[in-house]
Design a protein around this motif. Structure first.
Motif, PDB file in Angstrom:
ATOM      1  N   LEU A   1      25.086 -10.760   2.354  1.00  0.00           N
ATOM      2  CA  LEU A   1      26.241 -10.060   2.925  1.00  0.00           C
ATOM      3  C   LEU A   1      26.366 -10.224   4.429  1.00  0.00           C
ATOM      4  CD1 LEU A   1      26.805  -6.610   1.158  1.00  0.00           C
ATOM      5  CD2 LEU A   1      28.384  -8.529   1.374  1.00  0.00           C
ATOM      6  N   THR A   2      25.235 -10.306   5.132  1.00  0.00           N
ATOM      7  CA  THR A   2      25.319 -10.435   6.589  1.00  0.00           C
ATOM      8  C   THR A   2      25.910 -11.779   7.015  1.00  0.00           C
ATOM      9  OG1 THR A   2      23.044 -11.241   6.724  1.00  0.00           O
ATOM     10  CG2 THR A   2      23.373  -8.884   7.022  1.00  0.00           C
ATOM     11  N   MET A   3      25.842 -12.765   6.133  1.00  0.00           N
ATOM     12  CA  MET A   3      26.384 -14.089   6.452  1.00  0.00           C
ATOM     13  C   MET A   3      27.670 -14.393   5.689  1.00  0.00           C
ATOM     14  SD  MET A   3      24.297 -14.954   8.705  1.00  0.00           S
ATOM     15  CE  MET A   3      24.824 -16.632   9.014  1.00  0.00           C
ATOM     16  N   ALA A   4      28.115 -13.443   4.888  1.00  0.00           N
ATOM     17  CA  ALA A   4      29.288 -13.689   4.036  1.00  0.00           C
ATOM     18  C   ALA A   4      30.601 -13.678   4.808  1.00  0.00           C
ATOM     19  CB  ALA A   4      29.337 -12.650   2.915  1.00  0.00           C
ATOM     20  N   TYR A   5      30.541 -13.333   6.097  1.00  0.00           N
ATOM     21  CA  TYR A   5      31.773 -13.262   6.892  1.00  0.00           C
ATOM     22  C   TYR A   5      32.512 -14.595   6.979  1.00  0.00           C
ATOM     23  CZ  TYR A   5      29.317 -15.530  10.763  1.00  0.00           C
ATOM     24  OH  TYR A   5      28.640 -16.438  11.539  1.00  0.00           O
ATOM     25  N   VAL A   6      31.816 -15.709   6.763  1.00  0.00           N
ATOM     26  CA  VAL A   6      32.488 -17.011   6.850  1.00  0.00           C
ATOM     27  C   VAL A   6      33.387 -17.261   5.635  1.00  0.00           C
ATOM     28  CG1 VAL A   6      30.664 -18.014   8.261  1.00  0.00           C
ATOM     29  CG2 VAL A   6      30.578 -18.305   5.772  1.00  0.00           C
ATOM     30  N   GLY A   7      33.219 -16.447   4.586  1.00  0.00           N
ATOM     31  CA  GLY A   7      34.006 -16.631   3.372  1.00  0.00           C
ATOM     32  C   GLY A   7      33.370 -17.661   2.456  1.00  0.00           C
ATOM     33  N   THR A   8      33.914 -17.764   1.258  1.00  0.00           N
ATOM     34  CA  THR A   8      33.434 -18.740   0.286  1.00  0.00           C
ATOM     35  C   THR A   8      34.549 -19.751  -0.022  1.00  0.00           C
ATOM     36  OG1 THR A   8      34.188 -17.435  -1.609  1.00  0.00           O
ATOM     37  CG2 THR A   8      31.937 -17.025  -0.810  1.00  0.00           C
ATOM     38  N   ARG A   9      34.126 -20.903  -0.497  1.00  0.00           N
ATOM     39  CA  ARG A   9      35.106 -21.924  -0.853  1.00  0.00           C
ATOM     40  C   ARG A   9      36.112 -21.386  -1.867  1.00  0.00           C
ATOM     41  NH1 ARG A   9      33.836 -28.099  -3.032  1.00  0.00           N
ATOM     42  NH2 ARG A   9      35.971 -28.552  -3.729  1.00  0.00           N
ATOM     43  N   LYS A  10      35.630 -20.602  -2.836  1.00  0.00           N
ATOM     44  CA  LYS A  10      36.526 -20.068  -3.865  1.00  0.00           C
ATOM     45  C   LYS A  10      37.570 -19.126  -3.264  1.00  0.00           C
ATOM     46  CE  LYS A  10      36.755 -17.890  -8.405  1.00  0.00           C
ATOM     47  NZ  LYS A  10      38.043 -17.282  -8.090  1.00  0.00           N
ATOM     48  N   LEU A  11      37.158 -18.291  -2.309  1.00  0.00           N
ATOM     49  CA  LEU A  11      38.111 -17.400  -1.653  1.00  0.00           C
ATOM     50  C   LEU A  11      39.255 -18.200  -1.045  1.00  0.00           C
ATOM     51  CD1 LEU A  11      39.012 -14.658  -0.367  1.00  0.00           C
ATOM     52  CD2 LEU A  11      37.511 -15.233   1.550  1.00  0.00           C
ATOM     53  N   PHE A  12      38.909 -19.284  -0.370  1.00  0.00           N
ATOM     54  CA  PHE A  12      39.937 -20.104   0.271  1.00  0.00           C
ATOM     55  C   PHE A  12      40.758 -20.877  -0.765  1.00  0.00           C
ATOM     56  CE2 PHE A  12      37.583 -18.920   3.945  1.00  0.00           C
ATOM     57  CZ  PHE A  12      38.448 -19.062   5.033  1.00  0.00           C
ATOM     58  N   GLU A  13      40.091 -21.361  -1.819  1.00  0.00           N
ATOM     59  CA  GLU A  13      40.841 -22.057  -2.879  1.00  0.00           C
ATOM     60  C   GLU A  13      41.848 -21.109  -3.532  1.00  0.00           C
ATOM     61  OE1 GLU A  13      37.764 -25.559  -4.348  1.00  0.00           O
ATOM     62  OE2 GLU A  13      37.698 -23.612  -5.345  1.00  0.00           O
ATOM     63  N   ASP A  14      41.430 -19.872  -3.771  1.00  0.00           N
ATOM     64  CA  ASP A  14      42.340 -18.889  -4.380  1.00  0.00           C
ATOM     65  C   ASP A  14      43.555 -18.626  -3.496  1.00  0.00           C
ATOM     66  OD1 ASP A  14      40.615 -18.692  -6.499  1.00  0.00           O
ATOM     67  OD2 ASP A  14      39.796 -16.730  -5.956  1.00  0.00           O
ATOM     68  N   ALA A  15      43.400 -18.864  -2.184  1.00  0.00           N
ATOM     69  CA  ALA A  15      44.499 -18.641  -1.245  1.00  0.00           C
ATOM     70  C   ALA A  15      45.307 -19.906  -0.991  1.00  0.00           C
ATOM     71  CB  ALA A  15      43.951 -18.106   0.076  1.00  0.00           C
ATOM     72  N   GLY A  16      45.061 -20.953  -1.795  1.00  0.00           N
ATOM     73  CA  GLY A  16      45.863 -22.165  -1.677  1.00  0.00           C
ATOM     74  C   GLY A  16      45.327 -23.200  -0.710  1.00  0.00           C
ATOM     75  N   PHE A  17      44.083 -23.017  -0.251  1.00  0.00           N
ATOM     76  CA  PHE A  17      43.452 -24.000   0.638  1.00  0.00           C
ATOM     77  C   PHE A  17      42.808 -25.090  -0.217  1.00  0.00           C
ATOM     78  CE2 PHE A  17      43.956 -20.469   3.386  1.00  0.00           C
ATOM     79  CZ  PHE A  17      43.712 -20.841   4.703  1.00  0.00           C
ATOM     80  N   ALA A  18      42.703 -26.291   0.346  1.00  0.00           N
ATOM     81  CA  ALA A  18      42.060 -27.409  -0.354  1.00  0.00           C
ATOM     82  C   ALA A  18      40.945 -27.974   0.519  1.00  0.00           C
ATOM     83  CB  ALA A  18      43.084 -28.505  -0.662  1.00  0.00           C
ATOM     84  N   LEU A  19      39.938 -28.548  -0.126  1.00  0.00           N
ATOM     85  CA  LEU A  19      38.828 -29.165   0.594  1.00  0.00           C
ATOM     86  C   LEU A  19      39.349 -30.327   1.430  1.00  0.00           C
ATOM     87  CD1 LEU A  19      35.723 -29.420   1.032  1.00  0.00           C
ATOM     88  CD2 LEU A  19      35.731 -31.029  -0.890  1.00  0.00           C
ATOM     89  N   ALA A  20      39.050 -30.290   2.733  1.00  0.00           N
ATOM     90  CA  ALA A  20      39.514 -31.352   3.635  1.00  0.00           C
ATOM     91  C   ALA A  20      38.360 -32.198   4.155  1.00  0.00           C
ATOM     92  CB  ALA A  20      40.277 -30.747   4.810  1.00  0.00           C
ATOM     93  N   ALA A  21      37.176 -31.586   4.277  1.00  0.00           N
ATOM     94  CA  ALA A  21      36.021 -32.334   4.785  1.00  0.00           C
ATOM     95  C   ALA A  21      34.749 -31.538   4.526  1.00  0.00           C
ATOM     96  CB  ALA A  21      36.162 -32.594   6.288  1.00  0.00           C
ATOM     97  N   ARG A  22      33.648 -32.261   4.469  1.00  0.00           N
ATOM     98  CA  ARG A  22      32.341 -31.612   4.431  1.00  0.00           C
ATOM     99  C   ARG A  22      31.819 -31.562   5.863  1.00  0.00           C
ATOM    100  NH1 ARG A  22      31.160 -30.342  -0.562  1.00  0.00           N
ATOM    101  NH2 ARG A  22      32.248 -31.479  -2.210  1.00  0.00           N
TER     102      ARG A  22
END
Length: 200
Positions: free
Chosen positions: A162-183
């Motif tokens: 939880l202390t590091m979860a502030y950056v969010g997860t890939r799934k959170l961003f995918e659910d919001a319509g974001f797509a993977l752009a780079a590693r």
């Protein structure tokens, strides 16, 4: 303090972090001990050297100054009159991410970055992170951003500390319509971070 919400959904509303809402910013990102040299969501907003040198009440004063600027430092989510969440969002060019050697630039577009999402304890598990991310995108769009980026962990469904979860997860961003752009070469909580993008 009345203003038109950026987002209104699921009983929550999201507003820009204006100076009138500074006490709510303090609630979300200010440390319990005002003399503490942590948080205020400054670690990715200002250069590391400045972040180390900015101490105690000076950190609060710096963020208060940010809320007075035309471009606010982030957005706040509310359940009625109670603040329940915070998301930092700003033009990447104004942030240390612009000079990062670990998080690559995908192209030369004037992107905005959403890099810190925090939900108040006692309110987690209600979808507020999703509402905050939508609010951050809406705020960026309002200011002409052609693209919004995030740098979440690619945790593949595993639990994130939880202390590091502030950056969010890939799934959170995918659910919001974001797509993977780079590693990236960056990690958080032991997981690799990725660049997620959403055109506006």
């Amino acid at each position: 303090m009345a203003s038109t919400p950026l987002v209104r959904t699921g009983g929550f509303v999201v507003h820009p972090a204006t100076h009138a809402r500074f006490d709510d910013v303090r609630t979300m990102v200010g440390p319990k001990n005002p003399a503490s040299n942590v948080c205020w969501c400054l670690s990715h907003r200002i250069p590391a050297k400045d972040n180390r040198e900015l101490a105690g009440p000076d950190r609060a004063a710096y963020v208060e100054g940010l809320t007075r600027r035309r471009t606010k430092p982030g957005v706040l989510a509310y359940d009625g009159d109670e603040v329940v969440g915070w998301a930092a969002v700003a033009p990447r060019a104004d942030l240390p991410f612009a000079r990062s050697t670990k998080i690559p630039h995908v192209d030369d577009q004037p992107v905005w970055s959403a890099w810190c999402i925090r939900v108040r304890p006692g309110h987690r598990g209600r979808g507020i992170s999703h509402v905050l991310l939508e609010g951050a995108v809406a705020y960026a769009v309002q200011h002409g951003a052609p693209v919004v980026e995030g740098y979440p962990v690619d945790n593949r469904g595993e639990k994130v500390d939880l202390t590091m979860a502030y950056v969010g997860t890939r799934k959170l961003f995918e659910d919001a319509g974001f797509a993977l752009a780079a590693r990236t070469e960056a990690t958080s909580a032991g997981f690799p971070r990725v660049v997620m993008r959403r055109p506006t």
